[in-house]
Design a protein around this motif. Structure first.
Motif, PDB file in Angstrom:
ATOM      1  N   HIS A 185       0.857  -1.186   0.000  1.00  0.00           N
ATOM      2  CA  HIS A 185       0.000   0.000   0.000  1.00  0.00           C
ATOM      3  C   HIS A 185       0.894   1.238   0.000  1.00  0.00           C
ATOM      4  O   HIS A 185       1.904   1.291   0.730  1.00  0.00           O
ATOM      5  CB  HIS A 185      -0.905   0.006   1.239  1.00  0.00           C
ATOM      6  N   TRP A 193       6.678   2.129  -0.413  1.00  0.00           N
ATOM      7  CA  TRP A 193       5.534   1.243  -0.221  1.00  0.00           C
ATOM      8  C   TRP A 193       5.553   0.658   1.175  1.00  0.00           C
ATOM      9  O   TRP A 193       6.620   0.437   1.755  1.00  0.00           O
ATOM     10  CB  TRP A 193       5.572   0.106  -1.248  1.00  0.00           C
ATOM     11  N   GLU A 252      -0.822  -4.530  -5.307  1.00  0.00           N
ATOM     12  CA  GLU A 252      -1.168  -3.287  -4.615  1.00  0.00           C
ATOM     13  C   GLU A 252      -2.568  -3.390  -4.025  1.00  0.00           C
ATOM     14  O   GLU A 252      -3.516  -3.801  -4.711  1.00  0.00           O
ATOM     15  CB  GLU A 252      -1.087  -2.097  -5.557  1.00  0.00           C
TER      16      GLU A 252
END
Length: 639
Positions: A185, A193, A252
């Motif tokens: 995320h 990230w 993701e």
């Protein structure tokens, strides 16, 4: 109203979700940055004995592989976190990467059976349904299942099976290929990230397919390949080698933030269904309200009538016909037998109560979250040692009230429970040493536990006792006659054994539903995190223990039996017996432990917990009853 305010405070704690301490910051990874994968102990709910991940024939780094620095709770829980050969970089997918090839050592052949010990151990671990555990950015790896219940969702189970156990129809297979999926995320305004999920899908793939197809530029479809079996037997027929591989896929996830990444694991726990907890709490509250009504109706009305009869000078003729609890006013404060032991028990129970309350407070505030491995166990050990000052103080006050002012009583307070627990624990630890389990406490750590006991807890017990011996003696509100009064014959239902068994059943009935979730956390490797619910249940337990001991003691005194000291302790303390009986029922109905060592481990720990609960609940009942008896006899006027 005080009870209602306390209950509302606990309800607020139920709604509190805080799993990360202030100052614990997430880590951001840039594209291409190395991400470290660690291995943890392998565990099985069928044996309850964890083992080091590298104790079987798997790929391991060269040289000696040392575990990370561990706290006491991690060691006692069996965690052994070590580095691994699994390499991955942020946002770099790996279709298939061969890890290594492991072969049974020729020198590791059992001469009696002519079979490889390493192959037999691997097969044994698979047949016992052991699960491997990885850690990535402090997240445990989990299998994900589609769960069709009342609402469709996903079920997360920590770890992955080492293989498929064999039976009469098929051979044992090993999961030698792991498809790892890492969910990431990116928060708004940050470059890197954050890791918010770590999932695994295990496959059993034939060695030849890994050797030929697992290479860069080739497609690797693990689902279509034959499984790799684990065959033990003579070297010419047994499995020659095992190839290991893995794949990595980065996904993701825009919905799951870093602060809520543990929610999947927590919601997949049995304890996640809040409706069950609320049902248990409401049911327990009904028991408490009913018992409180009985206490109010019997004690308040009866005592009010008794006080008017005994203390009203106009009722002299009626007061001379003494019946009920007033008759034993000259015997009710006579020192009981083994009063020093009773004082030691109550002091130890006060120590346990202080430890439990402080631990619950920190747990409800989020300081002992599941992300803190071993934190709960470590906090309980340290707090129990610190609360020795409370135990020593309470024990000294009671010993002085019993005119049993002896340092031997204080020594019993400091060693009564820890001594028995350490004796059982040492025997269990010897067995774990022999089985080379990962939760076998090393010698230095064992010395540290002994040091925490003798050089922290025991001195604090004596420090608290020295303060307790200095305060004024608690005097009895009524004088004690030199000659004990004759105790009339009692009704059959007033038999001490029946009353003790009845008294222990009530507190246990108020909390037994919550015990299932606690047992699942201890023995089924599930996460228990609903400390707010547990705080409410614990509060209900305190109230129930106090009320049942007061009610039964009042009945006992009404039937002119003044031997209430030990019985008030046993009335509520008997719930520890029901706790142990419930552990037997749970073992027979839920667990699948068949080995003698697993049963020895289970009942050893359950016996220790039952004994601790006996002391804790007995202390609550005794102190409440003592305050009640002192109040009613201090109000009574006696010529």
């Amino acid at each position: 109203f005080r009870h209602m305010r306390t209950l509302l405070f606990f309800v607020c704690l139920v709604c509190t979700h805080a799993f990360y301490l202030p100052g614990v910051a997430p880590k951001e990874y840039l594209d291409g940055e190395n991400v470290t994968v660690k291995v943890n102990s392998m565990k099985s709910v069928d044996t309850a004995v964890p083992y080091d991940y590298y104790s079987i024939m798997v790929c391991r780094p060269d040289g000696k592989v040392s575990a990370e620095a561990e706290n006491m709770g991690e060691i006692l829980w069996g965690d052994s976190i070590k580095p691994s050969l699994y390499a991955m970089r942020m946002q770099v997918n790996i279709p298939c990467q061969k890890l290594c090839t492991t072969r049974p050592k020729l020198k590791n052949i059992d001469k009696k059976t002519n079979t490889s010990k390493s192959l037999r151990k691997l097969k044994k671990r698979i047949d016992d349904e052991y699960r491997g555990h990885f850690i990535l950015d402090n997240l445990p790896v989990s299998e994900v299942y589609v769960w069709d219940g009342n609402t469709n969702g996903l079920f997360y189970r920590r770890g992955y099976p080492l293989g498929t156990p064999g039976n009469k129809t098929h051979t044992t297979t090993v999961n030698n290929h792991l498809a790892l999926t890492v969910k990431i995320h990116k928060p708004v305004g940050l470059v890197g990230w954050r890791i918010v999920g770590f999932e695994v899908t295990p496959y059993s793939v034939e060695n030849s397919k890994i050797d030929s197809e697992c290479a860069p530029g080739k497609e690797f479809d693990a689902e279509t390949y034959a499984a790799q079996t684990v065959i033990t037997g003579p070297p010419d027929k047994a499995t020659k080698y095992i190839s290991w591989s893995y794949s990595v896929t980065w996904v993701e996830d825009k919905e799951v933030a870093w602060v809520s990444r543990w929610d999947h694991y927590l919601k997949s726990s049995d304890a996640a269904d809040s409706n069950i907890h609320w049902f248990a709490i409401i049911s327990s509250l009904m028991d408490v309200l009913f018992l409180s009504g009985v206490v109010a109706m019997i004690l308040m009305r009866a005592l009010h009538h008794d006080f008017n009869r005994y203390n009203n000078p106009e009722n002299e003729d009626e007061a001379q016909e003494e019946i009920g609890w007033k008759v034993v006013h000259a015997d009710v404060f006579r020192e009981p037998k083994h009063c020093g032991l009773l004082a030691a028990y109550v002091g130890t129970g006060s120590q346990l109560l202080g430890m439990g309350l402080v631990t619950l407070l920190f747990a409800c505030l989020g300081f002992l979250s599941p992300a803190r491995r071993g934190g709960l166990m470590t906090a309980m050990l340290v707090l129990f040692a610190i609360m020795g000052i409370v135990g020593g103080f309470v024990s000294a006050v009671l010993a002085k009230m019993f005119h049993e002012q002896s340092w031997m009583t204080i020594f019993m307070t400091g060693t009564l429970l820890p001594g028995k627990v350490f004796g059982v624990f040492f025997c269990l630890n010897l067995m774990l040493w022999y089985k080379e389990a990962s939760n076998a406490v090393p010698f230095l750590m064992l010395c540290g536990l002994i040091g925490l006991w003798f050089f922290v807890s025991v001195p604090l017990v004596f420090l608290g006792a020295s303060a307790g011996y200095k305060i004024d003696t608690i005097s009895a509100p009524q004088s004690v006659s030199p000659i004990p009064r004759f105790i009339p014959d009692q009704r059959w239902y007033m038999h001490p054994l029946l009353m003790v068994l009845a008294g222990g059943a009530v507190p246990f009935a108020a909390v037994f539903i919550e015990l299932y979730f606690i047992f699942s956390s201890l023995w089924l490797n599930k996460i228990y995190y609903v400390f707010g619910f547990f705080a409410i249940v614990f509060f209900i337990l305190l109230v129930t223990c106090a009320e049942i001991s007061i009610v039964l003691t009042y009945f006992q005194l009404t039937y002119e039996d003044a031997r209430w000291w030990w019985r008030s302790f046993l009335y509520s303390g008997c719930s520890g017996l029901y706790f142990f009986l419930y552990s037997i029922q749970y073992f027979c109905s839920t667990l699948n432990m068949t080995s003698l060592s697993s049963m020895f481990l289970y009942f050893g720990y359950m016996g220790v917990l039952s004994y601790g609960l006996f002391i804790l609940t007995g202390t609550i009942g005794f102190i409440s009853t003592l305050l009640f008896v002192r109040y009613i006899y201090a109000t009574l006027k006696v010529d």
